[in-house]
Design a protein around this motif. Structure first.
Motif, PDB file in Angstrom:
ATOM      1  N   SER A   1      -7.967 -15.568  34.185  1.00 24.14           N
ATOM      2  CA  SER A   1      -6.901 -15.285  35.152  1.00 24.14           C
ATOM      3  C   SER A   1      -6.650 -16.470  36.060  1.00 24.14           C
TER       4      SER A   1
ATOM      5  N   PRO B   1      -5.856 -11.790  27.465  1.00 26.36           N
ATOM      6  CA  PRO B   1      -5.623 -10.706  26.510  1.00 26.36           C
ATOM      7  C   PRO B   1      -5.087  -9.451  27.184  1.00 26.36           C
ATOM      8  N   GLU B   2      -4.250  -8.731  26.463  1.00 23.19           N
ATOM      9  CA  GLU B   2      -3.689  -7.474  26.948  1.00 23.19           C
ATOM     10  C   GLU B   2      -4.808  -6.443  27.112  1.00 23.19           C
ATOM     11  N   PRO B   3      -4.656  -5.506  28.051  1.00 24.54           N
ATOM     12  CA  PRO B   3      -5.675  -4.475  28.240  1.00 24.54           C
ATOM     13  C   PRO B   3      -5.990  -3.658  26.984  1.00 24.54           C
ATOM     14  N   LYS B   4      -4.993  -3.426  26.121  1.00 24.72           N
ATOM     15  CA  LYS B   4      -5.287  -2.641  24.908  1.00 24.72           C
ATOM     16  C   LYS B   4      -6.204  -3.406  23.958  1.00 24.72           C
TER      17      LYS B   4
ATOM     18  N   ILE C   1      -3.719 -10.889  38.291  1.00 27.12           N
ATOM     19  CA  ILE C   1      -3.949 -10.521  36.891  1.00 27.12           C
ATOM     20  C   ILE C   1      -5.223  -9.697  36.713  1.00 27.12           C
TER      21      ILE C   1
ATOM     22  N   ASP D   1      -1.049  -8.430  19.271  1.00 28.96           N
ATOM     23  CA  ASP D   1      -1.886  -7.386  19.873  1.00 28.96           C
ATOM     24  C   ASP D   1      -2.444  -6.453  18.812  1.00 28.96           C
TER      25      ASP D   1
ATOM     26  N   TYR E   1      -5.088  -6.107  37.937  1.00 30.21           N
ATOM     27  CA  TYR E   1      -4.221  -5.336  37.049  1.00 30.21           C
ATOM     28  C   TYR E   1      -4.962  -4.933  35.776  1.00 30.21           C
ATOM     29  N   VAL E   2      -5.675  -5.883  35.184  1.00 24.38           N
ATOM     30  CA  VAL E   2      -6.413  -5.598  33.944  1.00 24.38           C
ATOM     31  C   VAL E   2      -7.480  -4.538  34.209  1.00 24.38           C
TER      32      VAL E   2
ATOM     33  N   GLU F   1      -5.854  -1.160  34.530  1.00 22.86           N
ATOM     34  CA  GLU F   1      -5.442  -0.631  33.229  1.00 22.86           C
ATOM     35  C   GLU F   1      -6.643  -0.205  32.380  1.00 22.86           C
TER      36      GLU F   1
ATOM     37  N   ASP G   1       4.528 -10.720  19.879  1.00 22.67           N
ATOM     38  CA  ASP G   1       3.460 -10.277  20.776  1.00 22.67           C
ATOM     39  C   ASP G   1       2.842  -8.966  20.286  1.00 22.67           C
ATOM     40  N   GLU G   2       3.678  -8.058  19.799  1.00 18.64           N
ATOM     41  CA  GLU G   2       3.180  -6.772  19.315  1.00 18.64           C
ATOM     42  C   GLU G   2       2.301  -6.950  18.078  1.00 18.64           C
TER      43      GLU G   2
END
Length: 138
Positions: free
Chosen positions: A104, A72-75, A110, A41, A113-114, A117, A37-38
């Protein structure tokens, strides 16, 4: 009438075909390294952080990313929104937020939350959410 030689040839071909179809039923899994996952991202953050990223690459990247079975992750989204700002493309930034809301789906927790963030990034870039713009009511 069919000769015995033709019948033997057909029977031989049938046996040969049956022998060659059996291995096709075996599943062949990829031996490629599985991405964590890292790493996933990081790859997308790096993609959207390219200084020479153009509008076409931004859209292509977002279409690919949204095509995955994930939100997708917020970052990653922050990186994409910064790319929108570099390209002076507010429409794409709003579309990214709309796509996240669509992705979502029925999971109501979700999207808030996004947005939570991404709040500092949205403030920094001066980007309003679709809800702030009144787009969600249309």
């Amino acid at each position: 009438m069919i000769s015995a030689a033709v019948l033997r040839a057909v029977a031989s071909l049938t046996r040969a075909r049956a022998a060659h179809t059996a291995p096709l039923a075996v599943r062949c899994f990829s031996h490629a390294k599985v991405e964590t996952d890292e790493e996933f991202d990081s790859r997308w953050v790096t993609y959207f952080s390219k200084p020479d990223l153009d509008a076409w690459e931004l859209r292509k990247g977002m279409n690919t990313l949204i095509g995955y079975d994930l939100v997708p992750e917020p970052k990653i989204l922050a990186s994409a929104l910064r790319a929108c700002r570099r390209l002076d493309d507010l429409a794409s930034a709003i579309r990214i937020l709309e796509a996240v809301k669509d992705k979502s789906g029925p999971h109501q927790e979700i999207y808030p939350y996004v947005i939570q963030e991404l709040g500092p990034t949205l403030q920094e870039l001066g980007i309003s959410t679709p809800e702030e713009l009144g787009i969600h009511t249309v």
